[in-house]
Scaffold this motif. Structure first.
Motif, PDB file in Angstrom:
ATOM      1  N   LEU A   9       0.833  -1.209   0.000  1.00 30.31           N
ATOM      2  CA  LEU A   9       0.000   0.000   0.000  1.00 30.31           C
ATOM      3  C   LEU A   9       0.865   1.256   0.000  1.00 30.31           C
ATOM      4  CD1 LEU A   9      -2.800  -1.020   2.529  1.00 30.31           C
ATOM      5  CD2 LEU A   9      -3.163  -0.398   0.131  1.00 30.31           C
ATOM      6  N   VAL A  10       1.958   1.220   0.773  1.00 27.61           N
ATOM      7  CA  VAL A  10       2.851   2.376   0.851  1.00 27.61           C
ATOM      8  C   VAL A  10       3.624   2.562  -0.453  1.00 27.61           C
ATOM      9  CG1 VAL A  10       4.921   3.298   1.991  1.00 27.61           C
ATOM     10  CG2 VAL A  10       3.069   2.298   3.359  1.00 27.61           C
ATOM     11  N   HIS A  11       4.195   1.480  -0.967  1.00 26.08           N
ATOM     12  CA  HIS A  11       5.128   1.614  -2.095  1.00 26.08           C
ATOM     13  C   HIS A  11       4.497   1.429  -3.464  1.00 26.08           C
ATOM     14  CE1 HIS A  11       8.591   2.159   0.464  1.00 26.08           C
ATOM     15  NE2 HIS A  11       8.112   1.212   1.244  1.00 26.08           N
ATOM     16  N   ARG A  12       3.297   0.901  -3.533  1.00 24.55           N
ATOM     17  CA  ARG A  12       2.600   0.806  -4.821  1.00 24.55           C
ATOM     18  C   ARG A  12       1.440   1.806  -4.905  1.00 24.55           C
ATOM     19  NH1 ARG A  12       6.612  -1.957  -5.378  1.00 24.55           N
ATOM     20  NH2 ARG A  12       6.677  -4.153  -5.996  1.00 24.55           N
ATOM     21  N   GLY A  13       0.790   2.042  -3.775  1.00 24.34           N
ATOM     22  CA  GLY A  13      -0.343   2.961  -3.767  1.00 24.34           C
ATOM     23  C   GLY A  13      -0.029   4.336  -3.218  1.00 24.34           C
ATOM     24  N   GLU A  14       1.188   4.509  -2.676  1.00 26.77           N
ATOM     25  CA  GLU A  14       1.646   5.786  -2.122  1.00 26.77           C
ATOM     26  C   GLU A  14       0.816   6.249  -0.927  1.00 26.77           C
ATOM     27  OE1 GLU A  14       2.256   8.721  -5.159  1.00 26.77           O
ATOM     28  OE2 GLU A  14       3.422   7.352  -6.421  1.00 26.77           O
ATOM     29  N   GLU A  19      -2.095   6.819   7.347  1.00 28.70           N
ATOM     30  CA  GLU A  19      -3.373   6.488   6.703  1.00 28.70           C
ATOM     31  C   GLU A  19      -3.752   5.013   6.871  1.00 28.70           C
ATOM     32  OE1 GLU A  19      -4.008   8.815   2.737  1.00 28.70           O
ATOM     33  OE2 GLU A  19      -1.871   8.293   2.833  1.00 28.70           O
ATOM     34  N   LEU A  20      -2.782   4.189   7.204  1.00 29.43           N
ATOM     35  CA  LEU A  20      -3.044   2.749   7.277  1.00 29.43           C
ATOM     36  C   LEU A  20      -3.870   2.393   8.507  1.00 29.43           C
ATOM     37  CD1 LEU A  20       0.487   1.398   6.281  1.00 29.43           C
ATOM     38  CD2 LEU A  20      -1.483   1.835   4.805  1.00 29.43           C
ATOM     39  N   GLU A  21      -4.680   1.367   8.362  1.00 33.59           N
ATOM     40  CA  GLU A  21      -5.481   0.846   9.474  1.00 33.59           C
ATOM     41  C   GLU A  21      -5.232  -0.657   9.565  1.00 33.59           C
ATOM     42  OE1 GLU A  21      -9.557   2.686   9.837  1.00 33.59           O
ATOM     43  OE2 GLU A  21      -9.061   3.367   7.801  1.00 33.59           O
ATOM     44  N   PRO A  22      -4.165  -1.043  10.269  1.00 29.43           N
ATOM     45  CA  PRO A  22      -3.711  -2.437  10.236  1.00 29.43           C
ATOM     46  C   PRO A  22      -4.725  -3.448  10.765  1.00 29.43           C
ATOM     47  CG  PRO A  22      -2.577  -1.189  11.942  1.00 29.43           C
ATOM     48  CD  PRO A  22      -3.304  -0.195  11.116  1.00 29.43           C
ATOM     49  N   GLU A  23      -5.697  -2.975  11.551  1.00 33.38           N
ATOM     50  CA  GLU A  23      -6.687  -3.904  12.112  1.00 33.38           C
ATOM     51  C   GLU A  23      -7.755  -4.305  11.099  1.00 33.38           C
ATOM     52  OE1 GLU A  23      -8.367   0.164  12.564  1.00 33.38           O
ATOM     53  OE2 GLU A  23      -6.374  -0.753  12.871  1.00 33.38           O
ATOM     54  N   PRO A  73      12.015  -1.974  15.873  1.00 35.35           N
ATOM     55  CA  PRO A  73      13.024  -1.282  16.691  1.00 35.35           C
ATOM     56  C   PRO A  73      12.485   0.034  17.277  1.00 35.35           C
ATOM     57  CG  PRO A  73      13.936  -1.964  14.575  1.00 35.35           C
ATOM     58  CD  PRO A  73      12.456  -2.162  14.481  1.00 35.35           C
ATOM     59  N   GLN A  74      12.597   0.169  18.584  1.00 31.09           N
ATOM     60  CA  GLN A  74      12.047   1.344  19.252  1.00 31.09           C
ATOM     61  C   GLN A  74      12.704   2.635  18.768  1.00 31.09           C
ATOM     62  OE1 GLN A  74       9.368   1.547  21.121  1.00 31.09           O
ATOM     63  NE2 GLN A  74       9.625   3.771  21.310  1.00 31.09           N
ATOM     64  N   HIS A  75      14.024   2.619  18.594  1.00 25.48           N
ATOM     65  CA  HIS A  75      14.740   3.805  18.116  1.00 25.48           C
ATOM     66  C   HIS A  75      14.180   4.278  16.775  1.00 25.48           C
ATOM     67  CE1 HIS A  75      17.548   4.640  21.096  1.00 25.48           C
ATOM     68  NE2 HIS A  75      18.647   4.777  20.379  1.00 25.48           N
ATOM     69  N   LEU A  76      13.881   3.334  15.900  1.00 25.53           N
ATOM     70  CA  LEU A  76      13.390   3.671  14.568  1.00 25.53           C
ATOM     71  C   LEU A  76      11.963   4.218  14.626  1.00 25.53           C
ATOM     72  CD1 LEU A  76      14.222   3.613  11.597  1.00 25.53           C
ATOM     73  CD2 LEU A  76      13.283   1.294  11.448  1.00 25.53           C
ATOM     74  N   ARG A  77      11.196   3.724  15.584  1.00 22.66           N
ATOM     75  CA  ARG A  77       9.819   4.185  15.762  1.00 22.66           C
ATOM     76  C   ARG A  77       9.759   5.682  16.089  1.00 22.66           C
ATOM     77  NH1 ARG A  77       5.845   0.519  17.086  1.00 22.66           N
ATOM     78  NH2 ARG A  77       7.353  -0.914  18.002  1.00 22.66           N
ATOM     79  N   GLU A  78      10.858   6.215  16.642  1.00 20.56           N
ATOM     80  CA  GLU A  78      10.868   7.594  17.141  1.00 20.56           C
ATOM     81  C   GLU A  78      11.206   8.636  16.068  1.00 20.56           C
ATOM     82  OE1 GLU A  78      13.784   7.208  20.152  1.00 20.56           O
ATOM     83  OE2 GLU A  78      12.497   6.060  21.527  1.00 20.56           O
ATOM     84  N   ILE A  79      11.658   8.198  14.869  1.00 21.17           N
ATOM     85  CA  ILE A  79      12.047   9.194  13.872  1.00 21.17           C
ATOM     86  C   ILE A  79      10.811   9.827  13.233  1.00 21.17           C
ATOM     87  CG2 ILE A  79      14.190   7.949  13.434  1.00 21.17           C
ATOM     88  CD1 ILE A  79      13.065   7.111  10.718  1.00 21.17           C
ATOM     89  N   ARG A  80      11.016  10.902  12.476  1.00 24.14           N
ATOM     90  CA  ARG A  80       9.879  11.652  11.936  1.00 24.14           C
ATOM     91  C   ARG A  80       9.055  10.830  10.941  1.00 24.14           C
ATOM     92  NH1 ARG A  80      10.669  17.394   8.952  1.00 24.14           N
ATOM     93  NH2 ARG A  80      11.595  17.917  10.974  1.00 24.14           N
ATOM     94  N   TYR A  81       9.732  10.097  10.075  1.00 18.99           N
ATOM     95  CA  TYR A  81       9.030   9.298   9.061  1.00 18.99           C
ATOM     96  C   TYR A  81       9.476   7.837   9.142  1.00 18.99           C
ATOM     97  CZ  TYR A  81       8.052  13.938   7.162  1.00 18.99           C
ATOM     98  OH  TYR A  81       7.650  15.246   7.012  1.00 18.99           O
ATOM     99  N   PRO A  82       9.008   7.109  10.139  1.00 15.19           N
ATOM    100  CA  PRO A  82       9.417   5.703  10.250  1.00 15.19           C
ATOM    101  C   PRO A  82       8.818   4.865   9.125  1.00 15.19           C
ATOM    102  CG  PRO A  82       7.708   6.206  11.852  1.00 15.19           C
ATOM    103  CD  PRO A  82       8.069   7.510  11.197  1.00 15.19           C
ATOM    104  N   PRO A  83       9.562   3.876   8.631  1.00 13.84           N
ATOM    105  CA  PRO A  83       8.987   2.997   7.605  1.00 13.84           C
ATOM    106  C   PRO A  83       7.843   2.171   8.182  1.00 13.84           C
ATOM    107  CG  PRO A  83      11.139   2.195   8.328  1.00 13.84           C
ATOM    108  CD  PRO A  83      10.951   3.533   8.963  1.00 13.84           C
ATOM    109  N   ALA A  84       6.831   1.934   7.381  1.00 13.59           N
ATOM    110  CA  ALA A  84       5.669   1.167   7.845  1.00 13.59           C
ATOM    111  C   ALA A  84       6.037  -0.288   8.101  1.00 13.59           C
ATOM    112  CB  ALA A  84       4.539   1.252   6.825  1.00 13.59           C
ATOM    113  N   VAL A  85       6.903  -0.821   7.246  1.00 14.06           N
ATOM    114  CA  VAL A  85       7.269  -2.234   7.328  1.00 14.06           C
ATOM    115  C   VAL A  85       8.752  -2.389   6.999  1.00 14.06           C
ATOM    116  CG1 VAL A  85       6.860  -4.554   6.379  1.00 14.06           C
ATOM    117  CG2 VAL A  85       4.941  -2.961   6.650  1.00 14.06           C
TER     118      VAL A  85
END
Length: 337
Positions: A9-14, A19-23, A73-85
């Motif tokens: 969704l992120v890399h093909r649908g932009e 915006e994602l709703e993982p549930e 990774p918790q450190h990565l979660r804290e950046i401004r634009y963390p990767p979704a996956v």
């Protein structure tokens, strides 16, 4: 949704992470999602593409970790634009350990290569070394970490099944075996210019600190530093010759407030670490070791200060080079580690 579906969704649908709703199941999410992005996603990612991705993930034994999982990774979660996956090949547990990023120019001098080896040799005893597997300093950092018995993480600007640059294929497989390679990009993604600045934010995000050993002023390493500073990471830079292009970036960083990194004691003090004692040296080697601790020396200077013959000096320094204790650069011998 599965982590794979979210990545696509992120890399093909932009779609953006927020915006994602993982549930929600994918079909239900798409019914209420942005119509333009949904259309783009469906055009690029039908059932065949999903199956192709799943097959590649199985084939290469890839683990997917989404932003909403405990393994992220918790450190990565804290950046401004963390990767979704994250797509991970190798030991995914390394992403949760203490990491130091080491980056620099793709065209290093012998000075840059040797100072990188010197500091990575020490750091790899205590930290996982993170870099981008590019030519130059990145590759030197990965190789030194592995040869020193440490662990290393390569953050890619491609899918984790794509080796780039191709000349690093052997290194790539060594890292998969003794560390891990990680990417935010789906399987099969080829190298594109804009992937690498984006990749640099992940290097910064995984790391407790970033070290730039040699870099020109226009360097991807300085983009990594920008992301590191945004995330509150410490930045070190190794000073270099003021008339050398490949040192303009590191000297600029020091002027701008980065920690100057001039010897192992700087790292020991900052990180509160103690080095493992060096192997015992005979009297001749110890004399040369003590002289080189104060400053680099030429053969003539060693001859004069020790009062030895040239052949005696050459014999001892040759043995010390083979032991990996010293290296020759710019006409003088220097300590390595």
């Amino acid at each position: 949704m599965s982590p794979l579906e979210m990545a696509l969704l992120v890399h093909r649908g932009e779609f953006h992470l927020r915006e994602l709703e993982p549930e929600l199941p994918l079909e239900k999410f798409l019914k209420n999602a942005d119509p333009k992005k949904t259309r783009k996603f469906l055009e690029k990612c039908g059932k065949e593409e999903l199956e192709r991705q799943k097959e590649l993930i199985r084939k290469h034994n890839v683990k997917l970790v989404s932003f909403w999982e405990d393994d992220y990774p918790q450190h990565l979660r804290e950046i401004r634009y963390p990767p979704a996956v994250l797509f991970v090949r190798g030991d995914a547990e390394l992403l949760k350990e203490k990491c130091v990023g080491v980056v620099g120019t793709r065209r290093p001098t012998s000075y840059g290569v040797n100072v990188t080896k010197r500091f990575v040799k020490l750091l790899s005893e205590y930290f996982v070394i993170v870099s981008g597997m590019a030519f130059g300093i990145d590759s030197v950092a990965h190789k030194e970490a592995l040869s020193s018995g440490g662990k290393t993480v390569a953050v890619l600007g491609t899918g984790v099944d794509v080796v780039y640059p191709r000349s690093n294929e052997r290194l790539f497989h060594e890292i998969v075996k003794n560390g891990c390679v990680v990417s935010e990009y789906p399987m099969g993604t080829r190298a594109r210019k804009h992937h690498f600045p984006a990749r640099n934010r992940i290097i910064a995000g995984l790391s407790d600190a970033i070290i730039v050993t040699e870099a020109p002023i226009k360097s991807g390493a300085l983009i990594t530093v920008k992301f590191a500073l945004e995330s509150g990471r410490d930045v070190f830079a190794v000073p270099g010759d003021i008339d050398r292009k490949t040192s303009e970036g590191t000297n600029y960083l020091i002027k701008s407030g980065a920690y100057p990194l001039t010897d192992e004691e700087d790292l020991e003090t900052h990180f509160g670490i103690r080095r493992i004692a060096s192997p015992s040296l005979d009297d001749d080697k110890k004399k040369i070791y003590d002289l080189l601790r104060s400053s680099p020396k030429t053969v003539d200077e060693l001859v004069e200060e020790l009062g030895w013959s040239v052949s005696e000096v050459l014999r001892v320094i040759s043995e010390m080079e083979l032991m990996g204790m010293i290296w020759f650069d710019g006409g003088a011998y220097r300590l390595l580690g």
